[in-house]
Design a protein around this motif. Structure first.
Motif: not given
Lengths: 205, 205, 205, 205
Positions: B155-167
């Protein structure tokens, strides 16, 4: 004040700024590496000691300081924040001896709620910025943010309320000034207190 | 970085994590024994030092650390948290050198309010995670919680926003990363500040 | 555990309670002289060391402790708080080795909002009190306040939720327990975190 | 108590007030240079040691203290705050041995919300100001602010609720008193806690 700033003078200014900075950081007002503080160390020509950019504001040492001129350009020390230019402009414009720039949640929240300026009235705490506690409304200006320090400085100069030693930069934080670092600290605490009051309990509500 | 991690290397990493951990605990972001921190100590193969599970995060010693591999399995030291697997995956996926996992009230509160992701825009503090302060909207992803670290990692990999170093993990807390523990700390402080701002004063309101 | 409690044993228990107490006081959870902590020092017969009444909870010394029996009556030391009786009852009823009683704003505020009990679900932090993070609703009981410790104990016994090591006393505060002072501390932190979350951002809203 | 107050007596009072003051400052209740504390050091005639005006309340030394008479006029030491007159009047009126004046956000916010007085009922914390925890409503008076200490004192005297050792001054802050500095501290903490509760979660809501 002489324009001859010795290395020792600069280091002493750095020590003072580091202590003030650690204090504000402990309040959560300088999260990440945000914010910067300055103190005027010479007037003719204008010289400010400014906290170095990119450091944790709770962990500054006396050496984490840069000497800048009236344009915010480094005269000695490392690379200053671009915002050093605004510190210098505030010092020139207001005659302040110290400038505090912090990122507080309340200032950005209130800037959203009252983009035309935040009016205070009938609060004893106003005496902490030299204003009457009764009957007189004093407005804390809110100016639009910019990455261009010339633009931001023009906005600050145009919006400045002489009775209020502070300006909110929308979406950004607070600039506050005083005669020296201790007075700038006290002005900052007072303005932030006023903002927290309005945020929790608006006057008109 | 060599794959030979000495006991001294591990203890030094443990000391660094203990100091960072005590800092976050003092903010109330690691209540109970919640949260864990890691630092990459080897890349080929991947090795992370992760805080030991079950301890008070304000009272860790340099020995309260486990060396884990890319699957979060212990290579040396005690039993790591199951979440060590997610730390390792974040490090592999993003190239981060340090990962912070904390349980903040604001992250869970905002995850409830904005389950599809939390959008930030026109806030200077965004520069603290390397984003522009103006005009560009950046979304902090919110992913559903799971006890299966493989599922959570997908889920983290799918949702990750490269511009934001957080989830944000809904109903759970924050994962934040950076090049090293200090940058991960600063990213965490910035993301939490942004969440506290939106919680107290939503942009659209 | 023997029923022979030496003066040294009692003083050591007092030192431990003083340290835990100073910690909770620093969070603002023991304002005035409110709250009290206890640790079981004997089981047969039941003996608890309880913090002395009327002191500032941030300034206790190892001597500010009273040894009480299963009825909360003093066996040694000064005058215990009337609430010592409830501590002893919680220890007898639950088998807990330590009991924390604090006055937090969030517990009283949530007791007002949800007088029938405060339901938590789908929060990872529930694992901090031994509950599943998913799908299962767990209720923190809220009981009416009383100055009669027998009445209050009966209410606690009747309302107790075995899955939740805590009870809110309406208009009063929190009782929380654990196997030892450290676990009781962690349970307290977890329950308070859950209450602060619901207070700031209700699940159903 | 003799009317002969030695320099050493005054310095000891100053040390005690400095410690109490630093404590309140750490809570954020004395921002800027706001607030002042006093302790009665003589009754016949009335003499109070009052914190010196204009200083940071987290940085007072034992010498930052003024000896004043029943009118708040300086008998020894520097210039007292004008508010020293109100401290002396509270001490004369109530028999209190110590007076605390702090600027808390919650007191000013609640003064706005409930200008006719703030009613508390059915809260255990009321016992911290000597009131019953059940069934009895106790009102914390709110009086209008004034810069004339005679006027403010008359309002305080007229509005005073004997069961409540405190008054809110609207738009200003809190006056709280007790038998000695420690009791005044505890009363202050209790009143502020009650105000924070009502602010976050009104009883009638």
């Amino acid at each position: 004040m002489s324009s001859e700033i010795s290395d020792l003078d600069l280091k002493e200014a750095g020590a003072q700024l580091a202590a003030e900075s650690a204090r504000f950081a402990s309040f959560g007002w300088m999260r990440g590496t945000s914010g910067n503080l300055s103190v005027v160390v010479g007037r003719d020509p204008l010289r400010l000691a400014v906290t170095a950019s990119g450091h944790d504001k709770g962990e500054l040492t006396p050496d984490d300081v840069v000497l800048v001129d009236a344009d915010g350009a480094a005269v000695r020390g490392g690379k200053p924040s671009a915002e050093a230019e605004l510190h210098a402009r505030v010092a020139a414009l207001t005659g302040a001896g110290a400038v505090v720039h912090v990122h507080t949640v309340a200032s950005v929240a209130m800037g959203r709620r009252a983009p035309g300026g935040i009016a205070f009235k009938d609060v004893e705490m106003l005496k902490g910025v030299g204003q009457p506690a009764h009957d007189v409304e004093v407005t804390l200006p809110v100016i639009a943010n910019s990455q261009d320090m010339k633009v931001l400085g023009d906005r600050l100069e145009a919006a400045r309320e002489p009775r209020m030693p502070a300006v909110v930069v929308a979406g950004h934080g607070l600039y506050v000034w005083g005669a020296d670092p201790r007075q700038a600290r006290h002005h900052t605490e007072v303005v932030e207190w006023l903002l927290e009051l309005e945020l929790s309990s608006p006057r008109e509500a």
